[in-house]
Design an enzyme around this catalytic site. Structure first.
Site, PDB file in Angstrom:
ATOM      1  N   HIS A  74       7.147   9.863 -12.060  1.00 27.53           N
ATOM      2  CA  HIS A  74       6.243   8.783 -12.466  1.00 27.53           C
ATOM      3  C   HIS A  74       6.668   8.359 -13.868  1.00 27.53           C
ATOM      4  CE1 HIS A  74       2.813   9.728  -9.576  1.00 27.53           C
ATOM      5  NE2 HIS A  74       3.469  10.874  -9.545  1.00 27.53           N
ATOM      6  N   HIS A 116       9.617  12.549  -6.852  1.00 27.52           N
ATOM      7  CA  HIS A 116       9.615  11.295  -7.600  1.00 27.52           C
ATOM      8  C   HIS A 116       9.167  11.565  -9.031  1.00 27.52           C
ATOM      9  CE1 HIS A 116       5.781  11.949  -5.533  1.00 27.52           C
ATOM     10  NE2 HIS A 116       5.192  11.442  -6.613  1.00 27.52           N
TER      11      HIS A 116
HETATM   12  P1  5GP Z   1       2.059  12.283  -6.417  1.00 28.51           P
HETATM   13  O1  5GP Z   1       0.566  12.438  -6.402  1.00 28.51           O
HETATM   14  O2  5GP Z   1       2.670  12.774  -5.118  1.00 28.51           O
HETATM   15  O3  5GP Z   1       2.724  12.835  -7.634  1.00 28.51           O
HETATM   16  O4  5GP Z   1       2.327  10.722  -6.516  1.00 28.51           O
HETATM   17  C1  5GP Z   1       2.312   9.867  -5.426  1.00 28.51           C
HETATM   18  C2  5GP Z   1       2.129   8.476  -5.950  1.00 28.51           C
HETATM   19  O5  5GP Z   1       2.530   7.568  -4.941  1.00 28.51           O
HETATM   20  C3  5GP Z   1       0.668   8.132  -6.296  1.00 28.51           C
HETATM   21  O6  5GP Z   1       0.575   7.728  -7.665  1.00 28.51           O
HETATM   22  C4  5GP Z   1       0.315   7.013  -5.320  1.00 28.51           C
HETATM   23  O7  5GP Z   1      -0.509   6.027  -5.908  1.00 28.51           O
HETATM   24  C5  5GP Z   1       1.667   6.467  -4.910  1.00 28.51           C
HETATM   25  N1  5GP Z   1       1.731   5.945  -3.561  1.00 28.51           N
HETATM   26  C6  5GP Z   1       1.246   6.546  -2.430  1.00 28.51           C
HETATM   27  N2  5GP Z   1       1.500   5.800  -1.357  1.00 28.51           N
HETATM   28  C7  5GP Z   1       2.176   4.697  -1.793  1.00 28.51           C
HETATM   29  C8  5GP Z   1       2.716   3.553  -1.144  1.00 28.51           C
HETATM   30  O8  5GP Z   1       2.622   3.373   0.080  1.00 28.51           O
HETATM   31  N3  5GP Z   1       3.328   2.635  -1.928  1.00 28.51           N
HETATM   32  C9  5GP Z   1       3.454   2.784  -3.280  1.00 28.51           C
HETATM   33  N4  5GP Z   1       4.079   1.819  -3.952  1.00 28.51           N
HETATM   34  N5  5GP Z   1       2.964   3.859  -3.929  1.00 28.51           N
HETATM   35  C10 5GP Z   1       2.330   4.793  -3.195  1.00 28.51           C
END
Ligand code: 5GP
Ligand code: ZN
Length: 111
Positions: free
Chosen positions: A101, A99
């Site tokens: 951000h 993903h």
């Molecule tokens: P990563 O740390 O993998 O780059 O980003 C994961 C992101 O997903 C985090 O910013 C976290 O807040 C978000 N996230 C995790 N679980 C959920 C969820 O169930 N719903 C939504 N909308 N965001 C989520």
């Protein structure tokens, strides 16, 4: 669809999210723990665990991801934004479904 992947569950509407945009290849929804006034996640519907697993076959999806990011930003009058993709646990990745951000709405420093 990967079992126990929270983003696959959002894509399949088994888990709720505040969806901003969706087409056949991409879904965009609000991050549940926003780190900026605007913090949206741009997620390919194909389950690719990390940036390291992207292949030649994914070229179209990855290009489309960027075009959609730009289009959704423009449609929402977001002209300044930071894009981040974490790859691997030590880089801060916690959801192993790639993903982008998109962060905006505050002054952000250099990386
Ligand atoms: P990563 O740390 O993998 O780059 O980003 C994961 C992101 O997903 C985090 O910013 C976290 O807040 C978000 N996230 C995790 N679980 C959920 C969820 O169930 N719903 C939504 N909308 N965001 C989520
Ligand atoms: Zn997934």
């Amino acid at each position: 669809m990967e079992n126990n992947c929270i983003f696959c569950k959002i894509i399949n509407k088994e888990t709720k999210a505040e969806i901003i945009f969706e087409d056949d290849k991409i879904i965009v929804f609000k991050d549940i723990y926003p780190k900026a006034p605007i913090h949206w996640l741009f997620v390919p519907k194909k389950h690719i665990p990390t940036h390291m697993e992207i292949t030649e076959e994914d070229k179209e999806i990855m290009g489309h991801l960027h075009i959609i990011t730009q289009k959704v930003a423009k449609e929402n009058n977001i002209n300044h934004y930071k894009l981040i993709m974490n790859c691997g646990y030590e880089a801060g990745q916690r959801v192993f479904h790639i993903h982008l951000h998109l962060l905006s709405g505050k002054i952000m420093g250099e990386v």
